[in-house]
Every structure is written in structure tokens, then in C-alpha cells.
Enzyme design. Structure first.
Site, PDB file in Angstrom:
ATOM      1  CD  GLN A   1      -9.060  40.183 -26.629  1.00 34.40           C
ATOM      2  OE1 GLN A   1      -9.567  40.458 -25.965  1.00 34.40           O
ATOM      3  NE2 GLN A   1      -8.182  39.241 -26.217  1.00 34.40           N
TER       4      GLN A   1
ATOM      5  CB  CYS B   1      -7.433  41.348 -23.355  1.00 30.15           C
ATOM      6  SG  CYS B   1      -7.522  40.622 -21.789  1.00 30.15           S
TER       7      CYS B   1
ATOM      8  CG  HIS C   1     -10.703  40.083 -20.011  1.00 34.79           C
ATOM      9  ND1 HIS C   1     -10.682  39.298 -21.506  1.00 34.79           N
ATOM     10  CD2 HIS C   1     -11.627  40.988 -20.204  1.00 34.79           C
ATOM     11  CE1 HIS C   1     -10.894  40.047 -22.019  1.00 34.79           C
ATOM     12  NE2 HIS C   1     -11.511  41.137 -21.147  1.00 34.79           N
TER      13      HIS C   1
ATOM     14  CG  ASN D   1     -15.291  41.979 -22.221  1.00 35.17           C
ATOM     15  OD1 ASN D   1     -14.247  42.458 -22.717  1.00 35.17           O
ATOM     16  ND2 ASN D   1     -15.686  41.732 -21.743  1.00 35.17           N
TER      17      ASN D   1
ATOM     18  CD1 TRP E   1     -11.857  39.977 -25.796  1.00 32.12           C
ATOM     19  CD2 TRP E   1     -14.351  39.188 -24.938  1.00 32.12           C
ATOM     20  NE1 TRP E   1     -11.818  38.500 -25.233  1.00 32.12           N
ATOM     21  CE2 TRP E   1     -12.790  38.424 -24.317  1.00 32.12           C
ATOM     22  CE3 TRP E   1     -15.755  38.653 -24.291  1.00 32.12           C
ATOM     23  CZ2 TRP E   1     -12.916  36.962 -23.319  1.00 32.12           C
ATOM     24  CZ3 TRP E   1     -14.682  37.185 -23.254  1.00 32.12           C
ATOM     25  CH2 TRP E   1     -14.258  36.627 -22.822  1.00 32.12           C
TER      26      TRP E   1
ATOM     27  CD  GLU F   1      62.237  44.189 -18.607  1.00 30.22           C
ATOM     28  OE1 GLU F   1      61.820  44.865 -19.061  1.00 30.22           O
ATOM     29  OE2 GLU F   1      61.992  42.869 -18.909  1.00 30.22           O
TER      30      GLU F   1
ATOM     31  CG  ASP G   1      41.014  27.797  -3.179  1.00 25.43           C
ATOM     32  OD1 ASP G   1      39.629  26.892  -2.633  1.00 25.43           O
ATOM     33  OD2 ASP G   1      41.693  26.916  -3.424  1.00 25.43           O
TER      34      ASP G   1
END
Length: 724
Positions: A104, A110, A267, A294, A296, A611, A630
Site C-alpha cells: 500500500q 487497503c 484496517h 497486511n 501495507w 370533439e 387529493d
């Protein structure tokens, strides 16, 4: 974020057509942004130049929008470089792709890197995402591509190989081998898919796992995990499932902070192996171990079974070799299964099919996928806590047709997994979008309603409780849960927790046995409209007034134009103080004349008295329905009630019942006719119904063989839509 009706529904039609043509499959992925890797690569080779991706340029816009945006100091010294400018002899993959290739950088992704590490454990899955035969030697053109599962489709994402650097070091993901770049390029392709690198900050490992596999994920909280969790984990890994875990951080300030044991809260970790070993001093008992990584690439567990712990001295060299034990600060470590359960709070398992978590028999699961969306004012009804609007949410009819082969306790049940995923929220972060809190409820359909595809109404949910539901409403991209219900017919209601929240989703249903799942009201159907007969008998006082006004305005030819019709109607409608309207617009009156023209497109553009009388009878009927809905006598109706009001109004004009619209059309009606407060006034209500009936009449005029389909030239299409 909201979509325009034309944009959303045209996109939907295109996607449906692509699926019919095989687009979106693994063998024929959708070309993201319309870019074809082979064509672009060949063009670069022919002109002897390196590819530069204009759709994801080497600029700040591709980095981010806030912390990595124009105003951020973090981006000032970032330089985009190609690998050949960073090191000598760059390679796409060195010695095979492995989990140590993922370290990372300065980006909080991660969750993504943990998923990539899991991906490397399954070579077949890995090379679906990372196509082989890409290199920095043979026919290098500065262009690479990767494939991801994206809301039901596989997409191929093309990138150039310019990567953000600082002091000639990669800013984001890197490999432990300085000259290896596949993981950095994969991260870039995933960033492009979501709009920017910054869009990848923060997430859940399952999100990337599903985007790499198209699988379905199930969660376990450690405190509620089943007794057979170890067996489940071992079996899942053996079947190619991806697995991640994490330690919840209850205090935001302590997010991603290291504990005294070397573990990091808030993490994401990858679970890379589950094994057993037998220490020499123990006769029969084996120790169950879990290997984690991990992202990292450093910071490891320092307790029992950590790299240099005394426990390793208790097992043989053969056992150590089997477990591939090594003492290196590479982010990977072993720990006992008991310590794993004590320290981690959540585990997520992404299965290619849901059978990985069940017994030792391999099942062939069926899956149905439905796309949908929540539209504010129409189909974004919120959860059951909002009974006035909950029923308006999209509804999906599920038919469980066959029971499981091996039911427990002789129960006749069907096992299925429901997965509700919200779409595009990460990509829309730069516009302020966050994940909605989502969930779903499942209701059993009474036998007398089986096969009825009508939308379930408000009263049904007021007087019936759910048969099952998601464990909780949560702000994750996907909510997934397994259920066991008796064979029968059910309706699934996916929703956001709060009403009025607008977004897209997909609903997937996995089942061991045959099932069918479809959205209710997914077809537009109607009997042929038949004009309502003119009322017989003596003219009413109102009719006499209209005749007088009509003669006064029409003149000797006894015909009126749209502008004259506007004057007639508004002189009368202003006397109705109970209607919220500013009067009929000229555009509305033009649509009314188009509706009443017998020959439709070849009409006169005027109305005669007969019409006009016919039109007024329609308006009076619709006025009565409008007043019924309504309820608070505000002079307008709530857009959520528009669905039923439209159905009631149009059915008045049918020779028999049978009129049904689909949810997408209700969405369009709401977006087109509701105001900013999601209310519809009388003028808008009438305009909607006039347009709806006019378009039906036009369609039926073209559909001469009555098969429900028509073919129009461009000119006919323009004539139809422009006049109506």
C-alpha cells in the site's frame, strides 16, 4: 445523483440489447468508455508512438477532487511517469503474480489491496482480471487493460502506463520488486473505473472481491460466528473463494492505528491460508492456524505463532515447509485460529457461488439478476417505518419452485441468497454522493394472488408482516443474507432506510434449485382504449354554458384553435377554487387537440363542438379522480399516489379492465410532471393523461397487426413525437 429520463432509459435499452448480443460476458466484455484495447494498441504500434489515455489523463482530475484535488498541496510535486522512466528493465510481472507484489502507498485503499492479495491465490481468477500476454518487451505500446465485473456485466478497462510518482517513487500501490508494475497498473484501471484515485479511499474488501469475480459475499461477525467457522473458512479457500477480515474501530480518531499486538484497527487484511499443524510435544491435538496479510507489506502480529515466536520451534521442518514459514517483514503472518477469533471482529467471504459455505456437496446454483432504481417522489419509498410510501418501492416477485435435495429435520424448504447492491455511489462521490443505508424485506404472497403481477398496494403491507428481511439496514454497497423458506411465491421489497433517496441498484437472487425472479409491472399492457360515450339526455347547465362560450369564441366555423381552447377551459376552471392550478398552458391545449384529432397526424389542429364535448367529459372524469386522491384538499396530489390515480383515470376510458404500466414509465411520469415538492397539480395531471392516451392511440394506429410492436421510419417517429 439523479439521471435524466432520456439518459437513464436509453442507457438501459442499450444494456439490454448488449446482453442479447452477448455483450458483458467474460468472453465478450463491454468496452469501458468505448475503448477497444486491440485496436488502440495496433494504432500505437503502427505509428510507433505510446498510448496516451485522454479519458483518464495524467492530470490532477484523475488523482482526485478534494484531498487530491487542485487545491491540495499533496499533488503539487506528483509527476506522472512511465515505468521505463522509473527504473531499468521494467516488467509487468516478475516471477509470477503473488501477494507480496501488493504494498500500500499513500492512499487509503487497503480494502482493495486486501482483495488483490486474495486474488493472487487463485490463478484462474487472477488472469480473468489481469489478462496475460501483456509485457514491457514484446510489442510494447504503453497500453494495458484489465477486466472487472460491474453490476452484472464484465467490462474491459484500457489504461496507459503513466503512473503518479514522487521523487521517482510510486505514490500509490507498488510491488516489493521495484521493477514490477502489474499491481500498480491494476489499481490505476480500478481508479479509472471509479473516476479517480481518490474515489478509492475507504471501502469494504467485499466490494473489490465481487468486482474481481462477480461472486456473492456473506459476512460473519466473530461474536456470532457458527461453531464450524474454521471448516467453513478452509472449504471456502479450497473452492476459490476470496476472504478478508478486519478489526472494528469504534473511535474514529483511532482509525488505522496499531495495537500492542501489532494488529491494526479499522484496517482490511487478507486471509491467505487456513491450515493445521501438530507440535511435537502434543500427542493427538493439532493446532489450527490462519495466515493473514497486511496490505501495507509490513506491521505484523507479534503474538503466538508470529514470525519469530517460540511456537515454531515445536514443529518439524517438514511442517514448517508445508506452512511456508519464513521470518520476514513482509506483512504476512500466522496466528492461531483461537487468537484470530479473539482479535478480529468481522470476516467476509466472497464465493463464486453460495455453495462454498454449505456442506461438502457441490451444488449448481441458479441466479437471477434484476436492475432497478429508486426515484424520488415515485419509487423511493423508504423502509417499513414509512407506511404511506413503503409500498411504492420497486417490487420483485420470487417463485421458489423446488425444495432442497437434502433438507434438515425433514423440512420442505428452499435455500436462497438475496443480494441487494447499490450502484455508482463511489463514482459519484465527487458530486457529494455517499452510500445509502439499504435493506430489503420479503413478504409471502397469498395463494389467491399467485400469478397476479400487479404491484402490491399499501393495504397489503399494513395488514401483513414480512416473512423474512435483511438483518439490518446498513450503509454498505451490498447487503446479503441467506434464507430458508417453504416453496411458494414471495415479493421482495428493496429500499433505502429513508424515503426520497434516489439511486440505482441491482437485486440478485441465488438459489439451490430452480426459481424465477422478475420485477412486478415489468411490461406495459393495455386493452384498446374506447372513447367514453357522450352523456345522453338533456344538457346540464354547465353544458349549456360551455356551448354558449364555445359559440362565442369559435365563431361561424364552430371550430377552436389551441389558444381558443385555452381561453375556454381557463374561464371555467377558475371557478373551481378547490383545484391547485394556474390554468391550462398553451402546450397542454395543443396536446389535447392532438389527442382528439381522429386521424391524429393528419387532423385539422382544431376542435369542433362534438370533439370539445368529448374532451370535456374526459376532463370531468379525471377531475373526479383527482379530487379522490387529493385527500387533504390541498389542490394537488402527492406524486407517490400518482401511480394509482393514473391507473384509475385511464381505466375509465377502457372497454374492460387490464391497463398496466411499468415502473420505468411511472418514474418518467414523476420526473416529467411533479414539481420540486413532488406534488402534481391539476393541469399537470390532465396533461399527463392526455399525452399518455394520445401516445397509446398513435401506437395502435401503427400496430395494424396487433402484435404489440411497430416499425417507424425516422420521419414517422419525428412526426409522431413532435405532434403528440
Amino acid at each position: 445523483m439523479p439521471y435524466t429520463p432520456s439518459g437513464f432509459f436509453c442507457d438501459r435499452l442499450i444494456r439490454e440489447r448488449e446482453r442479447r448480443d452477448g455483450e458483458g460476458s467474460l468472453n465478450k466484455p463491454v468496452r469501458f468508455n468505448g475503448q477497444d484495447y486491440n485496436t488502440l494498441r495496433q494504432e500505437c504500434l503502427q505509428r510507433k508512438g505510446l498510448f496516451e489515455d485522454d479519458s483518464f489523463p495524467a492530470t490532477v482530475e484523475s488523482l482526485g477532487f478534494k484531498e487530491l484535488g487542485h487545491k491540495s498541496n499533496k499533488v503539487k510535486n506528483i509527476v506522472w511517469k512511465r515505468p521505463k522512466e522509473i527504473c531499468e528493465n521494467p516488467q509487468f510481472i516478475v516471477g509470477g503474480a503473488s501477494r507480496t507484489d501488493i504494498c500500500q502507498g499513500d492512499l487509503g485503499d487497503c480494502w482493495l489491496l486486501a482483495a488483490i492479495a486474495c486474488l493472487t491465490l487463485n490463478e484462474k481468477l487472477l488472469y480473468r482480471v489481469v489478462p496475460q500476454e501483456q509485457s514491457y518487451s514484446e510489442n510494447y505500446a504503453g497500453i494495458f487493460h484489465f477486466q472487472f465485473w460491474r453490476y452484472g456485466d464484465w467490462v474491459d478497462v484500457v489504461i496507459d502506463d503513466r503512473i503518479p510518482t514522487f521523487n521517482n517513487q510510486l505514490v500509490f500501490t507498488k510491488s516489493a520488486e521495484r521493477n514490477e508494475f502489474w499491481s500498480a497498473l491494476l489499481e490505476k484501471a480500478y481508479a479509472k473505473l471509479h473516476g479517480s484515485y481518490e474515489a478509492l479511499k475507504g471501502g469494504n474488501t467485499t466490494e473489490a472481491m465481487e468486482d474481481f469475480t462477480g461472486g456473492v459475499t456473506e459476512f460473519y461477525e466473530m461474536k456470532e460466528a457458527p461453531k464450524e467457522l474454521y471448516k467453513i473458512m478452509k472449504k471456502a479457500l479450497a473452492r476459490g473463494s476470496l476472504m478478508g477480515c478486519s478489526i472494528d474501530s469504534l473511535v474514529p480518531a483511532r482509525f488505522e492505528t496499531r495495537t500492542v499486538t501489532g494488529l491494526v484497527k479499522g484496517h482490511a487484511y487478507s486471509v491467505t491460508a487456513v491450515e493445521e499443524c501438530k507440535p511435537s510435544q502434543q500427542k493427538d491435538n493439532k493446532v489450527r492456524l490462519v495466515r493473514l496479510r497486511n496490505p501495507w507489506g509490513q506491521v505484523e502480529w507479534n503474538g503466538p505463532w508470529s514470525d519469530n515466536s517460540k511456537e515454531w520451534a515445536t514443529i518439524s521442518k517438514v511442517e514448517k515447509d508445508k506452512l511456508q514459514h519464513q521470518s520476514a517483514e513482509d506483512g504476512e503472518f500466522w496466528m492461531s485460529f483461537e487468537d484470530f477469533k479473539k482479535n478480529y471482529t468481522k470476516i467476509e467471504i466472497c464465493n463464486l457461488t453460495p455453495d462454498a459455505l454449505e456442506d461438502d456437496k457441490i451444488h449448481k446454483w441458479t441466479v437471477s439478476v434484476n436492475e432497478g432504481r429508486w426515484v424520488r417522489g415515485c419509487s423511493a419509498g423508504g423502509c417499513r417505518n414509512y407506511p404511506d410510501t413503503f409500498w411504492t418501492n420497486p417490487q420483485y416477485r420470487l417463485r421458489l419452485l423446488e425444495e432442497d435435495d437434502d433438507p434438515d429435520d425433514n423440512e420442505v424448504v428452499c435455500t436462497f441468497v438475496v443480494a441487494l447492491m447499490q450502484k455508482n455511489r463511489r463514482k459519484e462521490r465527487k458530486m457529494g454522493a455517499n452510500l445509502f443505508t439499504i435493506g430489503f424485506a420479503i413478504y409471502e404472497v397469498p395463494k389467491e394472488m399467485h400469478g397476479n403481477k400487479q404491484h402490491m398496494q399499501k393495504d397489503f403491507f399494513l395488514f401483513n408482516s414480512s416473512k423474512a428481511r435483511s438483518k439490518s439496514y446498513i450503509n454498505l454497497r451490498e447487503v446479503t443474507q441467506r434464507f430458508r423458506l417453504s416453496p411458494g411465491e414471495y415479493v421482495i421489497i428493496p429500499s433505502t432506510y429513508e424515503p426520497h433517496q434516489e439511486g440505482e441498484f441491482i437485486l440478485r437472487v441465488f438459489s439451490e434449485k430452480r426459481n424465477t425472479s422478475e420485477e412486478i409491472e415489468n411490461r406495459i399492457e393495455a386493452d384498446h382504449p374506447v372513447p367514453a360515450p357522450a352523456s345522453a339526455g338533456e344538457e346540464s347547465e354547465e353544458d349549456q354554458q360551455f356551448r354558449t362560450i364555445f359559440q362565442e369564441i369559435a365563431g361561424d366555423d364552430m371550430e377552436i384553435t389551441a389558444n381558443e381552447l385555452k381561453n375556454v377551459l381557463n374561464r371555467v376552471i377558475t371557478k373551481h377554487k378547490d383545484l391547485s392550478t394556474e390554468g391550462f398552458s398553451l402546450e397542454s391545449c395543443r396536446s389535447m387537440i392532438a389527442l382528439m384529432d381522429v386521424s391524429f397526424m393528419d387532423g385539422t389542429g382544431r376542435l369542433n363542438l362534438q370533439e370539445f364535448r368529448h374532451l370535456w367529459n374526459k376532463i370531468k372524469q379525471w377531475q373526479g379522480i383527482f379530487k379522490d386522491y387529493d385527500a387533504d384538499q390541498s389542490g394537488s396530489i402527492n406524486s407517490y399516489e400518482m401511480r394509482n390515480a393514473v391507473n384509475d383515470a385511464v381505466m375509465c376510458l377502457m372497454s374492460r379492465s387490464g391497463f398496466r404500466l411499468n415502473n420505468q414509465l411511472y418514474d418518467i411520469i414523476t420526473m416529467r410532471y411533479a414539481n420540486e415538492n413532488m406534488n402534481i397539480d391539476f393541469d399537470s395531471f390532465i396533461s399527463c393523461l392526455v399525452r399518455l392516451e394520445a401516445m397509446f392511440r398513435a401506437f395502435q394506429a401503427f400496430d395494424q397487426d396487433g402484435d404489440g410492436t411497430i416499425r417507424l421510419s425516422v420521419l414517422e417517429w419525428l412526426q409522431l413525437t413532435m405532434y403528440a
